[in-house]
Design an enzyme around this catalytic site. Structure first.
Site, PDB file in Angstrom:
ATOM      1  N   HIS A 356      78.431  53.521  55.913  1.00  0.00           N
ATOM      2  CA  HIS A 356      77.149  53.433  56.134  1.00  0.00           C
ATOM      3  C   HIS A 356      76.697  53.429  57.676  1.00  0.00           C
ATOM      4  O   HIS A 356      75.317  53.608  58.281  1.00  0.00           O
ATOM      5  CB  HIS A 356      76.315  51.470  56.111  1.00  0.00           C
ATOM      6  CG  HIS A 356      76.425  50.308  54.887  1.00  0.00           C
ATOM      7  ND1 HIS A 356      76.835  49.260  55.276  1.00  0.00           N
ATOM      8  CD2 HIS A 356      76.143  51.027  54.062  1.00  0.00           C
ATOM      9  CE1 HIS A 356      76.348  49.068  53.656  1.00  0.00           C
ATOM     10  NE2 HIS A 356      75.852  50.067  53.101  1.00  0.00           N
ATOM     11  N   ARG A 462      66.052  62.435  47.756  1.00  0.00           N
ATOM     12  CA  ARG A 462      67.251  62.106  47.105  1.00  0.00           C
ATOM     13  C   ARG A 462      67.516  60.093  47.146  1.00  0.00           C
ATOM     14  O   ARG A 462      66.728  59.339  47.740  1.00  0.00           O
ATOM     15  CB  ARG A 462      68.414  61.430  48.437  1.00  0.00           C
ATOM     16  CG  ARG A 462      68.757  63.235  49.008  1.00  0.00           C
ATOM     17  CD  ARG A 462      69.764  63.039  49.949  1.00  0.00           C
ATOM     18  NE  ARG A 462      70.419  64.679  50.214  1.00  0.00           N
ATOM     19  CZ  ARG A 462      70.005  65.185  51.754  1.00  0.00           C
ATOM     20  NH1 ARG A 462      68.489  64.343  52.411  1.00  0.00           N
ATOM     21  NH2 ARG A 462      69.980  65.970  51.841  1.00  0.00           N
ATOM     22  N   ARG A 498      64.345  63.542  42.744  1.00  0.00           N
ATOM     23  CA  ARG A 498      65.888  63.632  42.217  1.00  0.00           C
ATOM     24  C   ARG A 498      66.290  62.664  41.703  1.00  0.00           C
ATOM     25  O   ARG A 498      65.876  61.200  42.107  1.00  0.00           O
ATOM     26  CB  ARG A 498      66.928  64.094  43.430  1.00  0.00           C
ATOM     27  CG  ARG A 498      68.018  64.417  41.500  1.00  0.00           C
ATOM     28  CD  ARG A 498      68.866  64.927  43.273  1.00  0.00           C
ATOM     29  NE  ARG A 498      69.736  64.538  44.257  1.00  0.00           N
ATOM     30  CZ  ARG A 498      70.516  64.675  45.068  1.00  0.00           C
ATOM     31  NH1 ARG A 498      71.094  65.954  44.936  1.00  0.00           N
ATOM     32  NH2 ARG A 498      70.578  63.821  46.212  1.00  0.00           N
ATOM     33  N   GLU A 597      74.358  73.607  39.806  1.00  0.00           N
ATOM     34  CA  GLU A 597      76.013  73.104  40.788  1.00  0.00           C
ATOM     35  C   GLU A 597      76.094  73.244  39.698  1.00  0.00           C
ATOM     36  O   GLU A 597      77.746  72.854  40.390  1.00  0.00           O
ATOM     37  CB  GLU A 597      74.802  71.768  41.317  1.00  0.00           C
ATOM     38  CG  GLU A 597      75.242  70.813  40.089  1.00  0.00           C
ATOM     39  CD  GLU A 597      73.781  70.136  41.276  1.00  0.00           C
ATOM     40  OE1 GLU A 597      74.755  68.860  42.747  1.00  0.00           O
ATOM     41  OE2 GLU A 597      73.302  68.627  40.284  1.00  0.00           O
ATOM     42  N   ASN A 620      75.868  73.079  47.463  1.00  0.00           N
ATOM     43  CA  ASN A 620      77.214  71.548  47.655  1.00  0.00           C
ATOM     44  C   ASN A 620      77.780  72.501  47.114  1.00  0.00           C
ATOM     45  O   ASN A 620      79.276  72.733  46.704  1.00  0.00           O
ATOM     46  CB  ASN A 620      76.822  70.757  48.171  1.00  0.00           C
ATOM     47  CG  ASN A 620      75.714  70.784  49.829  1.00  0.00           C
ATOM     48  OD1 ASN A 620      75.638  72.140  50.267  1.00  0.00           O
ATOM     49  ND2 ASN A 620      75.026  69.989  50.155  1.00  0.00           N
ATOM     50  N   ASP A 621      77.552  71.867  45.582  1.00  0.00           N
ATOM     51  CA  ASP A 621      78.783  70.830  44.235  1.00  0.00           C
ATOM     52  C   ASP A 621      78.698  72.375  43.750  1.00  0.00           C
ATOM     53  O   ASP A 621      79.532  73.240  43.241  1.00  0.00           O
ATOM     54  CB  ASP A 621      77.935  70.262  43.783  1.00  0.00           C
ATOM     55  CG  ASP A 621      78.544  69.365  44.105  1.00  0.00           C
ATOM     56  OD1 ASP A 621      79.048  68.084  44.517  1.00  0.00           O
ATOM     57  OD2 ASP A 621      77.431  67.455  43.791  1.00  0.00           O
ATOM     58  N   ARG A 631      85.129  69.339  48.981  1.00  0.00           N
ATOM     59  CA  ARG A 631      85.052  69.646  50.640  1.00  0.00           C
ATOM     60  C   ARG A 631      85.512  67.907  51.411  1.00  0.00           C
ATOM     61  O   ARG A 631      85.022  67.844  52.245  1.00  0.00           O
ATOM     62  CB  ARG A 631      83.445  69.954  50.096  1.00  0.00           C
ATOM     63  CG  ARG A 631      82.702  69.227  50.127  1.00  0.00           C
ATOM     64  CD  ARG A 631      80.798  69.717  49.803  1.00  0.00           C
ATOM     65  NE  ARG A 631      80.585  68.827  49.662  1.00  0.00           N
ATOM     66  CZ  ARG A 631      78.975  68.689  50.179  1.00  0.00           C
ATOM     67  NH1 ARG A 631      78.951  69.022  50.981  1.00  0.00           N
ATOM     68  NH2 ARG A 631      78.339  67.641  49.148  1.00  0.00           N
ATOM     69  N   CYS A 668      68.532  74.273  47.611  1.00  0.00           N
ATOM     70  CA  CYS A 668      68.249  72.624  48.125  1.00  0.00           C
ATOM     71  C   CYS A 668      69.932  72.415  48.687  1.00  0.00           C
ATOM     72  O   CYS A 668      69.382  71.248  49.536  1.00  0.00           O
ATOM     73  CB  CYS A 668      68.025  71.673  47.780  1.00  0.00           C
ATOM     74  SG  CYS A 668      68.716  71.494  46.239  1.00  0.00           S
TER      75      CYS A 668
END
Length: 748
Positions: A356, A462, A498, A597, A620-621, A631, A668
């Site tokens: 969090h 997201r 998404r 990805e 990223n992926d 990562r 993205c």
């Protein structure tokens, strides 16, 4: 006493870490000697001082190191004389040094013995008591013998390694939120710790019940206040965190067990420790990461109850004017308590990217490093440079290095002001080509609303973040309201929602997933196709939300096969039919896209063109899977680089194939929001980038300085590079030659 001595030595010798060994030593010695205080001071000969490394009975501030110079105080006298000192009233001794922060004013009697190994002073072991009395000969003999045994156990190498942490100057850590900060480190000493609570009983159970009741009420009121504050500033995700804390605090079983411990004769603090650790332990042993993090939520809850049980209320102005917060664990409550206008950055010894607190620092745009391999108290009041691009923490840097970073930060701030002043202008290359800059949204509504008139739409929303901050699946109506709010903010521009992208690395509290390798497991579209009711509810909510605006695009994550695309499209068509039947008329049809990805999709692009409307490259992926690098793993994170030559070749292939197929393509991933990344992507043929809000100004500024033919010449050269460092050198040179060198900084 010999038996007790042997037990202590065996326990200390069995400890795996020096810090644990010292904690065991002071606790066991207190019990064996039947004293109120036992402390161990270790000698640092390089710095000619003692550090209070462990204590039971004194208050060892978590935010500050307690040091004594050699020869200072009675402890210094013990080391200087290399012999025991036994006093009935230590405060009457001329060498006594009063240290207010450890709260030892109540303790009068003192027995200190040196810890010496092969003529080398390792430290001083001390016991203290309230009453005026000298310890007898047997007690003194026990302490001398124990110190001699400890000297044989405590490795000088271990001690030097421990002190070596004080002199570390450069540390690697994981980036939880990017950026650069320069400020003194600060660890808040007012925060209580469950580890420093020891067994204590009370004869007045009613008083303890009253204290506990008041602490519960104050904590609950505080959580409601924080929730209201973040809700008012449109940070709904942060507000939901404190709603969760209120929910945990209202648990009937938790309250019942707390009051039962008090009724059994324990003081409220010990009751809190017993019950909270019992609850936390139940979660800590679970396999899945998300549920293990709930153990941290319970500990944060317990520490906040201790805070409200503490009679000494900390000053509201205890924070310095400008600082980098350092902490063992970062809790949402501590973060909410910190004055945001003074906070430059955050460094955490232990922490998870999906906690969090991590969600909050990203939403607030605070540069943050997690997993820094150093005890936070060693960073207190030391000058720090937090490099949230390279994932480095520089401690007490050399003046020349500090000046260089200050110069770079000054240039960085000037460039930010220049870019932000010009942010209203469209993203058009200097050579005239139009680009699209879109927003990655879903973390902080307050921050993201600033960009409504500055971007060309939302390239990635997201949807999983609101799911993660609730205690159950949101209903279709709740989801519809959430999506409708986003779609209506951009009524004439595309908004890409998404579908739920969860897995063992991004878990929901009510859908636990336990896997050894989350990156290669049950995640993204795999979860929602296996649980079609979740997918159908979410898609129906999206379609209903799109009824008035017609700007919806649906993006499918973690696609690795055409079968997944076909099944997802079938379910979307089913959801559309159900919504049409519900409302009695046709609705706007959304465009459907997939995330690129997973490397398998690089070879299936020709077959995708007839099935979908667009693709979005998740760098990223894709980088992670292409390079086989996690990562989030500090051991291999340095190998993760979006500018790796193989990654550039893959991106070039995607761009060429999409152009040939007339298939709309965007990027993205984080690469699109970095200066070097967006420069390369432009040269490779990409024209639509989606990024976090804080990258928008800089990327738009950079794009307006570029001539396409020059960038294409550069990328042709980069596609022949043999290493990521070579790629970066060529890009840095390109930017420097055009007076854009400040944009080359920012790492990866």
């Amino acid at each position: 006493m010999l038996t007790r001595l042997r037990e202590i030595v065996e326990k200390v010798a069995a400890a795996s870490r020096l810090n644990d060994a010292l904690d065991l030593l002071v606790n066991e010695t207190c019990q064996a000697m039947d004293t109120e205080v036992c402390s161990v001071y270790l000698a640092d000969h390089d710095r000619q001082c003692y550090y209070l490394m462990a204590t039971r009975g004194l208050k060892k501030p978590r935010g500050r190191l307690i040091t004594l110079a050699f020869g200072q105080g009675i402890v210094g006298l013990v080391g200087q004389r290399a012999e025991p000192i036994n006093l009935a009233d230590a405060q009457a001794h001329p060498s006594f040094k009063f240290i207010p922060s450890v709260k030892e004013q109540h303790f009068r009697s003192f027995l200190g013995v040196p810890i010496i190994h092969r003529r080398q002073l390792l430290g001083v072991l001390v016991v203290q008591q309230r009453e005026h009395r000298q310890f007898d000969k047997n007690e003194e003999s026990f302490m001398v013998t124990l110190a001699a045994q400890m000297a044989a156990i405590l490795s000088l190498t271990q001690i030097k390694a421990l002190f070596g942490q004080y002199r570390q100057t450069r540390l690697k850590a994981l980036v939880a939120s990017s950026g650069v900060a320069i400020a003194p480190g600060w660890m808040d000493s007012s925060q209580p710790s469950l580890e420093l609570v020891f067994p204590a009983s009370s004869l007045d159970s009613e008083r303890e019940r009253s204290r506990l009741t008041q602490a519960l009420e104050e904590a609950n009121a505080e959580f409601r206040r924080f929730s209201k504050r973040f809700s008012a500033s449109a940070q709904k995700e942060s507000a939901a965190i404190f709603d969760l804390y209120s929910h945990l605090l209202s648990d009937a079983r938790l309250k019942r067990e707390l009051f039962q411990e008090v009724d059994d004769g324990n003081v409220a603090e010990w009751a809190v420790k017993l019950v909270i650790e019992r609850f936390a332990a139940q979660f800590a042993v679970l396999q899945d990461a998300y549920l293990r993090e709930r153990a941290g939520d319970f500990r944060a809850l317990g520490q906040r109850l201790l805070f409200h049980l503490d009679d000494s209320v900390p000053s509201s102005d205890r924070w310095p004017p400008h600082f980098i917060l350092v902490a063992d664990e970062l809790t949402a409550t501590l973060l909410a308590d910190v004055p945001q206008d003074r906070l430059a950055g955050v460094v955490v010894h232990d922490g998870a990217a999906n906690s969090h607190a991590a969600i909050m620092v990203r939403a607030m745009g605070i540069p943050t490093l997690m997993g820094a391999d150093i005890q936070p108290e060693l960073l207190h009041q030391r000058t720090l440079i937090l490099d949230g691009y390279q994932g480095e923490l520089l401690v007490d840097p050399e003046p020349t290095l500090l000046q260089e970073y200050q110069r770079l930060l000054s240039e960085d701030n000037a460039l930010t002001r220049l870019a932000e002043d010009d942010m209203q202008r469209p993203a058009v290359l200097k050579s005239g080509e139009h680009m699209q800059v879109m927003l990655n949204a879903g973390l902080s509504a307050e921050h993201e609303q600033r960009f409504i008139n500055l971007v060309d739409g939302v390239g990635l929303y997201r949807t999983e973040v609101p799911f993660m901050l609730q205690s159950g699946f949101p209903s279709e109506d709740e989801q519809m309201a959430q999506y409708q709010g986003m779609l209506q903010l951009y009524p004439s521009r595309p908004v890409v929602l998404r579908t739920l992208d969860i897995g063992a690395d991004k878990q929901l509290p009510y859908l636990p997933i336990s896997e050894e390798n989350p990156c290669l497991g049950w995640r993204g579209i795999r979860v929602t196709l296996d649980q079609p009711e979740i997918f159908l509810i979410q898609v129906r909510a999206m379609l209903r939300a799109n009824a008035e605006t017609g700007n919806l695009r649906i993006l499918l994550p973690m696609i690795s096969s055409l079968d997944e695309v076909d099944e997802a499209c079938r379910l979307i068509a089913q959801a559309a039919a159900e919504v049409r039947e519900l409302v009695g008329h046709a609705l706007p049809e959304p465009r459907i896209g997939v995330m690129i990805e997973v490397p398998s999709m690089l070879f299936l692009l020709p077959h995708l063109a007839s099935r979908i409307d667009f693709v979005s490259v998740g760098t990223n992926d894709l980088t992670q899977y292409l390079l086989a690098v996690d990562r989030n793993n500090p051991h291999v994170a340095s190998l993760y680089d979006s500018l790796h030559p193989s990654m550039l070749l893959a991106l070039a292939g995607i761009a060429r194939e999409c152009q040939r197929l007339d298939l709309e393509v965007s990027v993205c991933g984080e690469m699109a929001g970095e200066a070097m990344g967006s420069l390369v992507l432009t040269g490779l043929g990409y024209r639509t980038f989606s990024m976090n809000g804080r990258s928008v100004a800089r990327v738009k500024y950079l794009l307006r300085q570029l001539v396409l033919t020059e960038v294409q010449v550069l990328t042709e050269r980069l596609l022949m590079a043999r290493s990521a460092s070579e790629v970066r050198q060529w890009i840095a040179l390109f930017l420097e030659e055009r007076g854009l060198g400040a944009l080359a900084r920012g790492g990866r």
